[in-house]
Scaffold this active site. Structure first.
Site: not given
Ligand code: F6P
Length: 362
Positions: A87, A120, A145, A285, A117-118, A185-187, A143, A178, A14, A141, A288
């Site tokens: 595939r 890759s 991570d 996104h 990232g990890d 995000m963050g996986r 994330d 409210r 990503g 990344t 990002r």
């Molecule tokens: O690893 C970066 C990230 O933005 C994550 O935080 C998120 O879960 C994922 O990629 C989203 O991936 P995609 O762009 O394939 O939907």
């Protein structure tokens, strides 16, 4: 060691802010200091596996001043398909290592700098080993991570986006009294949620690494409202599971899946227990993009220069990293062990609890 003449650089996985700044630093240092030829490989490993090969020579004047300031990657990237198990349209699985190795050979690459990232780092280190080409990794990344480094390129800018989003959500939450939920995000990890949530003053931060209960969340909401505040700010990481342990995801038309839905799930769980209206924002996104922050540009520049120095010294199979106040490098074997979760003893968890923020059950 044979003299280095040609070095490839690619971005993988990503995108995030600061990738162009790394490519710029690699090119500036390699060309100006060592006179090497730098080839930017397009769309990650695809540029080496496709025929004709897809790449461009990078020169100092490729960078016209704008790229340092632009997020994304002008080389393109992909997070689809592992080249070791692709595939094919007929459903069979193919290992494209040979195409990759042949691409490396045809371009005459003496080394490959992989910005990823990890995942890759793991895949590319196997591919590079099979292709007999030395690899240097640069962690990126949102994330954050990746093992071995305090900061990965892109994380700092993503945090600014989360913080600014909370700054924008707070006045509307306050005006309407409210409970405002922001899904980030963050996986599988909660680095973005914890850091961004703290910076943006969230009252509740839920991360995948720490168990939570609806009662715990409700207690914090009731207490905040009873203390006279009109609204409650909640940040939840996309990788948090439901109370009964399910991961929520969205399936795309391509068949790929991404995390998504936990913010709305949480809203449904808490709405019956409060008179306050509940609203959910899924940041997605947007995290990002954005202009790369000063920290990401400094990190990217330091990483790019250090990666080139490692190539010059023939110290391959290493990743550049940031620890304490500077750049170091670590063996790829220490990095390719999976993603780095939040430590339960992370100082910021203590900080959050010290502020009275709910970050899950102790
Ligand atoms: O690893 C970066 C990230 O933005 C994550 O935080 C998120 O879960 C994922 O990629 C989203 O991936 P995609 O762009 O394939 O939907």
């Amino acid at each position: 060691m044979a003299a280095i003449k040609t070095v490839g650089v690619l971005t993988s996985g990503g995108d995030c802010a600061g990738l162009n700044a790394v490519i710029r630093a690699v090119t500036y240092h390699a060309v100006q200091r060592y006179g090497w030829k730098i080839l930017g490989i397009q769309d990650s490993t695809l540029g080496l596996m496709d025929r004709p090969l897809r790449y461009q020579e990078l020169r100092v004047n490729t960078f016209d001043g704008r790229l340092l300031r632009e997020s994304g990657t002008f080389l393109g990237t992909t997070s689809k398909d592992n080249p070791l198990h692709v595939r094919m349209p007929d459903g069979t699985i193919r290992d494209r290592t040979t195409d990759f190795a042949e691409g490396v050979r045809q371009l005459g690459l003496d080394a490959l700098i992989v910005i990823g990232g990890d995942g890759s780092m793991r895949i590319l280190s196997q591919l590079c080993e099979r292709a007999h080409v030395g690899m240097i990794g640069v962690p990126k990344t949102i994330d954050n991570d990746v093992h071995g480094t305090d900061w990965a390129v892109g994380f700092a800018t993503a945090l600014s986006v989360v913080t600014e989003s909370l700054d924008r959500l707070q006045p509307t939450a306050a005006s309407h009294h409210r409970v405002m939920i922001l899904e980030v995000m963050g996986r599988d990890t909660g680095h973005i949620a914890l850091n961004g949530g703290l910076a943006g003053g969230a009252d509740i931060i839920i991360v995948p690494e720490l168990p939570y209960t609806i009662e715990g969340v409700m207690q914090r909401i009731r207490q905040t409202l009873s203390e006279g505040r009109s609204h409650v700010m909640v940040v939840i990481a996309e990788g948090v599971k439901t109370i009964d342990g399910k991961k929520l995801s969205v399936k795309h038309s391509s068949g790929q899946t991404s995390y998504g839905g936990i913010g709305h799930y949480l809203a449904e769980q808490i709405a019956p227990h409060t008179d306050a209206e509940v609203r959910v924002t899924v940041l997605g996104h947007l995290q990002r993009g954005g202009t790369p922050s000063a920290r990401d540009r400094l990190l990217a520049s330091s990483f790019g220069v250090h990666a080139v120095e490692l190539v010059a010294q023939g110290r391959f199979s290493r990743m550049v990293a940031w620890r304490d106040r500077g750049v170091i490098d670590v063996p790829l074997t220490e990095v390719t062990i999976g993603s780095r979760a939040l430590d339960r003893d992370d100082p910021l968890i203590r900080t959050a609890r010290g502020l009275g923020t709910y970050v899950g059950e102790p």
